[in-house]
Enzyme design. Sequence first.
Site, PDB file in Angstrom:
ATOM      1  N   LYS A  88      13.783  66.406 -22.464  1.00 17.75           N
ATOM      2  CA  LYS A  88      15.200  66.065 -22.422  1.00 17.75           C
ATOM      3  C   LYS A  88      15.865  66.276 -23.786  1.00 17.75           C
ATOM      4  O   LYS A  88      17.036  66.662 -23.868  1.00 17.75           O
ATOM      5  CB  LYS A  88      15.386  64.619 -21.947  1.00 17.75           C
ATOM      6  CG  LYS A  88      15.023  64.408 -20.481  1.00 17.75           C
ATOM      7  CD  LYS A  88      15.829  65.322 -19.558  1.00 17.75           C
ATOM      8  CE  LYS A  88      15.547  65.069 -18.099  1.00 17.75           C
ATOM      9  NZ  LYS A  88      16.338  65.960 -17.197  1.00 17.75           N
ATOM     10  N   TYR A 107       8.169  63.951 -21.344  1.00 17.54           N
ATOM     11  CA  TYR A 107       9.455  63.933 -20.634  1.00 17.54           C
ATOM     12  C   TYR A 107      10.608  63.805 -21.632  1.00 17.54           C
ATOM     13  O   TYR A 107      11.595  64.548 -21.555  1.00 17.54           O
ATOM     14  CB  TYR A 107       9.478  62.770 -19.639  1.00 17.54           C
ATOM     15  CG  TYR A 107      10.804  62.610 -18.917  1.00 17.54           C
ATOM     16  CD1 TYR A 107      11.142  63.442 -17.857  1.00 17.54           C
ATOM     17  CD2 TYR A 107      11.705  61.619 -19.298  1.00 17.54           C
ATOM     18  CE1 TYR A 107      12.358  63.297 -17.199  1.00 17.54           C
ATOM     19  CE2 TYR A 107      12.912  61.465 -18.651  1.00 17.54           C
ATOM     20  CZ  TYR A 107      13.237  62.301 -17.592  1.00 17.54           C
ATOM     21  OH  TYR A 107      14.441  62.156 -16.948  1.00 17.54           O
ATOM     22  N   ASP A 161      12.795  77.554  -5.877  1.00 14.17           N
ATOM     23  CA  ASP A 161      11.864  76.894  -6.778  1.00 14.17           C
ATOM     24  C   ASP A 161      12.310  77.228  -8.191  1.00 14.17           C
ATOM     25  O   ASP A 161      12.249  78.393  -8.606  1.00 14.17           O
ATOM     26  CB  ASP A 161      10.439  77.397  -6.519  1.00 14.17           C
ATOM     27  CG  ASP A 161       9.390  76.683  -7.379  1.00 14.17           C
ATOM     28  OD1 ASP A 161       9.781  76.001  -8.349  1.00 14.17           O
ATOM     29  OD2 ASP A 161       8.191  76.821  -7.092  1.00 14.17           O
ATOM     30  N   THR A 171      16.190  55.764  -8.273  1.00 16.95           N
ATOM     31  CA  THR A 171      15.760  56.999  -7.620  1.00 16.95           C
ATOM     32  C   THR A 171      14.241  57.044  -7.609  1.00 16.95           C
ATOM     33  O   THR A 171      13.572  56.231  -8.247  1.00 16.95           O
ATOM     34  CB  THR A 171      16.273  58.256  -8.366  1.00 16.95           C
ATOM     35  OG1 THR A 171      15.553  58.379  -9.603  1.00 16.95           O
ATOM     36  CG2 THR A 171      17.752  58.178  -8.654  1.00 16.95           C
ATOM     37  N   ALA A 203      10.606  64.629 -24.737  1.00 13.82           N
ATOM     38  CA  ALA A 203      10.690  65.883 -25.488  1.00 13.82           C
ATOM     39  C   ALA A 203      11.450  66.936 -24.691  1.00 13.82           C
ATOM     40  O   ALA A 203      12.257  67.695 -25.245  1.00 13.82           O
ATOM     41  CB  ALA A 203       9.288  66.387 -25.821  1.00 13.82           C
ATOM     42  N   GLY A 236      18.160  70.523  -6.769  1.00 20.26           N
ATOM     43  CA  GLY A 236      17.380  69.325  -6.495  1.00 20.26           C
ATOM     44  C   GLY A 236      18.133  68.284  -5.702  1.00 20.26           C
ATOM     45  O   GLY A 236      18.335  67.158  -6.169  1.00 20.26           O
ATOM     46  N   SER A 264      17.285  67.069  -2.638  1.00 20.09           N
ATOM     47  CA  SER A 264      16.478  66.420  -1.605  1.00 20.09           C
ATOM     48  C   SER A 264      16.655  64.905  -1.619  1.00 20.09           C
ATOM     49  O   SER A 264      16.561  64.257  -0.568  1.00 20.09           O
ATOM     50  CB  SER A 264      15.000  66.763  -1.784  1.00 20.09           C
ATOM     51  OG  SER A 264      14.781  68.141  -1.589  1.00 20.09           O
ATOM     52  N   SER A 265      16.902  64.327  -2.791  1.00 21.92           N
ATOM     53  CA  SER A 265      17.045  62.879  -2.888  1.00 21.92           C
ATOM     54  C   SER A 265      17.750  62.535  -4.189  1.00 21.92           C
ATOM     55  O   SER A 265      18.066  63.402  -5.007  1.00 21.92           O
ATOM     56  CB  SER A 265      15.666  62.196  -2.843  1.00 21.92           C
ATOM     57  OG  SER A 265      14.883  62.591  -3.955  1.00 21.92           O
ATOM     58  N   GLY A 266      18.008  61.242  -4.372  1.00 21.63           N
ATOM     59  CA  GLY A 266      18.480  60.728  -5.644  1.00 21.63           C
ATOM     60  C   GLY A 266      19.842  61.219  -6.088  1.00 21.63           C
ATOM     61  O   GLY A 266      20.752  61.428  -5.280  1.00 21.63           O
ATOM     62  N   SER A 315      20.702  65.329 -18.349  1.00 26.54           N
ATOM     63  CA  SER A 315      19.739  64.937 -19.364  1.00 26.54           C
ATOM     64  C   SER A 315      19.301  63.510 -19.064  1.00 26.54           C
ATOM     65  O   SER A 315      18.990  63.173 -17.916  1.00 26.54           O
ATOM     66  CB  SER A 315      20.359  65.070 -20.755  1.00 26.54           C
ATOM     67  OG  SER A 315      19.453  64.687 -21.762  1.00 26.54           O
TER      68      SER A 315
END
Length: 273
Positions: free
Chosen positions: A154, A150, A58, A185, A152, A16, A18-20, A136
Amino acid sequence: MNKRIKFDNKVVIVTGVSSGIGRVAAEKFAQRGCQVFGTVRSIAKAQPIPGVKFVEMDVRDDTSVRRGIQSVIDQANRIDVLVNNAGMMMLGAVEETSLTEAASLFDTNVFGILRITKAVLPSMRAQNSGRIINISSVLGFLPAPYLGIYAASKHAVEGLSESLDHEVRQFGIRVVLVEPAFTKTNLDANSPQAASLIPAYDNERGNVSKAINKNVSSAPEPDGVADTIIDAAFGKLRMRRQPNGQALLLSILRRFLPAFLVDSSLRKDFGLG
């Protein structure tokens, strides 16, 4: 950070990017001389990162994950560090969230980590070394009104990570959790809402959405979390690592303050008074 850490030629996968947080972490690993592979869902749409090779993947698809990890092994012959960063968030009361929506979120945030970890572990076991960094959240140990699914997911990541760490130590592999708080982000600010909203929740849900946007707009940039990820990858091992600031404070408060004070503070942070 320990300046004696040897970064040269370490092979790192960050999901992941692409950003952040993922993008900044990949940049920082590359700047330190690591051989970095960053996963994106579409290479054609991804903005280049100096020193980072993109891998199209993916995390929700078994075949895509196996193919992507094998391509890294074919190119680099080993994997020293895996950073499981890819994730998604959804705003909505638990009652409003369909089982299909919940399953989709878990498919990315939990089963995505499981797929990639399972694909990477044979290589790490063969070389008798490796470190897996699972991103996390403070919501992995705190409740989150209107982000219940969300949170749950994590919480599940935390249990999975700590259990896995005990299993793979015998192979020279360790698993580390990084638990950021609000970070500037797109994950927090642009999270989708549950599709079937219930009017009874509109007022509080709206307040929570405003509070999230306010907290994100004033939150630190991802650099601090990225530095924590690099330290988690190569520094002295600690199972849980919170970046300095709000995440560390929340962890301390959760542990030592009376429950009603933590509850009251959390409600205030989420705009619930």
